[in-house]
Design a protein around this motif. Sequence first.
Motif, mmCIF file in Angstrom:
data_model
loop_
_atom_site.group_PDB
_atom_site.id
_atom_site.type_symbol
_atom_site.label_atom_id
_atom_site.label_comp_id
_atom_site.label_asym_id
_atom_site.label_seq_id
_atom_site.Cartn_x
_atom_site.Cartn_y
_atom_site.Cartn_z
ATOM 1 N N GLY A 184 0.784 -1.224 0.000
ATOM 2 C CA GLY A 184 0.000 0.000 0.000
ATOM 3 C C GLY A 184 0.817 1.275 0.000
ATOM 4 N N ARG A 185 2.135 1.180 0.126
ATOM 5 C CA ARG A 185 2.980 2.368 0.101
ATOM 6 C C ARG A 185 3.165 2.845 -1.336
ATOM 7 N N THR A 186 3.267 4.140 -1.509
ATOM 8 C CA THR A 186 3.603 4.726 -2.800
ATOM 9 C C THR A 186 5.085 5.046 -2.770
ATOM 10 N N LEU A 187 5.853 4.387 -3.649
ATOM 11 C CA LEU A 187 7.308 4.503 -3.650
ATOM 12 C C LEU A 187 7.805 4.966 -5.011
ATOM 13 N N PRO A 188 8.960 5.651 -5.036
ATOM 14 C CA PRO A 188 9.558 5.993 -6.330
ATOM 15 C C PRO A 188 10.050 4.729 -7.018
ATOM 16 N N VAL A 189 9.993 4.718 -8.341
ATOM 17 C CA VAL A 189 10.398 3.545 -9.112
ATOM 18 C C VAL A 189 11.517 3.916 -10.073
ATOM 19 N N VAL A 190 12.524 3.033 -10.164
ATOM 20 C CA VAL A 190 13.647 3.203 -11.078
ATOM 21 C C VAL A 190 13.668 1.991 -11.999
ATOM 22 N N ASP A 191 13.628 2.213 -13.299
ATOM 23 C CA ASP A 191 13.687 1.113 -14.269
ATOM 24 C C ASP A 191 15.143 0.789 -14.568
ATOM 25 N N VAL A 192 15.484 -0.496 -14.475
ATOM 26 C CA VAL A 192 16.846 -0.953 -14.743
ATOM 27 C C VAL A 192 16.834 -1.860 -15.972
ATOM 28 N N ASP A 193 17.964 -1.909 -16.673
ATOM 29 C CA ASP A 193 18.069 -2.729 -17.873
ATOM 30 C C ASP A 193 18.267 -4.196 -17.535
ATOM 31 N N VAL A 194 19.083 -4.474 -16.539
ATOM 32 C CA VAL A 194 19.430 -5.856 -16.205
ATOM 33 C C VAL A 194 19.382 -6.027 -14.692
ATOM 34 N N SER A 195 18.827 -7.130 -14.266
ATOM 35 C CA SER A 195 18.861 -7.493 -12.847
ATOM 36 C C SER A 195 19.152 -8.990 -12.767
ATOM 37 N N ALA A 196 19.165 -9.534 -11.569
ATOM 38 C CA ALA A 196 19.419 -10.961 -11.413
ATOM 39 C C ALA A 196 18.313 -11.797 -12.062
ATOM 40 N N ALA A 197 17.148 -11.211 -12.259
ATOM 41 C CA ALA A 197 16.034 -11.945 -12.871
ATOM 42 C C ALA A 197 16.196 -12.090 -14.382
ATOM 43 N N SER A 198 17.014 -11.231 -15.010
ATOM 44 C CA SER A 198 17.139 -11.304 -16.465
ATOM 45 C C SER A 198 18.572 -11.479 -16.959
ATOM 46 N N HIS A 199 19.562 -11.424 -16.073
ATOM 47 C CA HIS A 199 20.956 -11.558 -16.496
ATOM 48 C C HIS A 199 21.251 -13.017 -16.845
ATOM 49 N N PRO A 200 21.891 -13.289 -17.989
ATOM 50 C CA PRO A 200 22.138 -14.674 -18.414
ATOM 51 C C PRO A 200 22.940 -15.500 -17.413
ATOM 52 N N PHE A 201 23.853 -14.888 -16.694
ATOM 53 C CA PHE A 201 24.642 -15.651 -15.725
ATOM 54 C C PHE A 201 23.758 -16.175 -14.599
ATOM 55 N N TRP A 202 22.887 -15.341 -14.101
ATOM 56 C CA TRP A 202 22.048 -15.728 -12.964
ATOM 57 C C TRP A 202 20.864 -16.590 -13.377
ATOM 58 N N THR A 203 20.424 -16.496 -14.625
ATOM 59 C CA THR A 203 19.286 -17.317 -15.062
ATOM 60 C C THR A 203 19.725 -18.668 -15.597
#
Length: 84
Positions: A43-62
């Motif tokens: 329920g909190r309203t927070l600022p959002v920053v869009d990133v290009d790569v994270s652990a969810a999409s990086h080939p090494f981690w996936t």
Amino acid sequence: MKPDLHPAYGPVVFRDKAAGAAFVSQSTLAGRPGLATIEWEDGRTLPVVDVDVSAASHPFWTGTARVLDSEGRVEKFRRRYAGR
């Protein structure tokens, strides 16, 4: 200590649009004006920053990383200059 010396530090949502994943972390980006906001799950309203790569999409981690060079650099060097 000087007042207003340090930037604001608070919760920020980092969103990986490629993987559709988002997570909350602490950052000094919280005090940056002009950031988009998002309603988070609690329920909190927070600022959002869009990133290009994270652990969810990086080939090494996936686990989708490919090995391009199966031969080591030292072996290549030795083979190339073995006759000299």
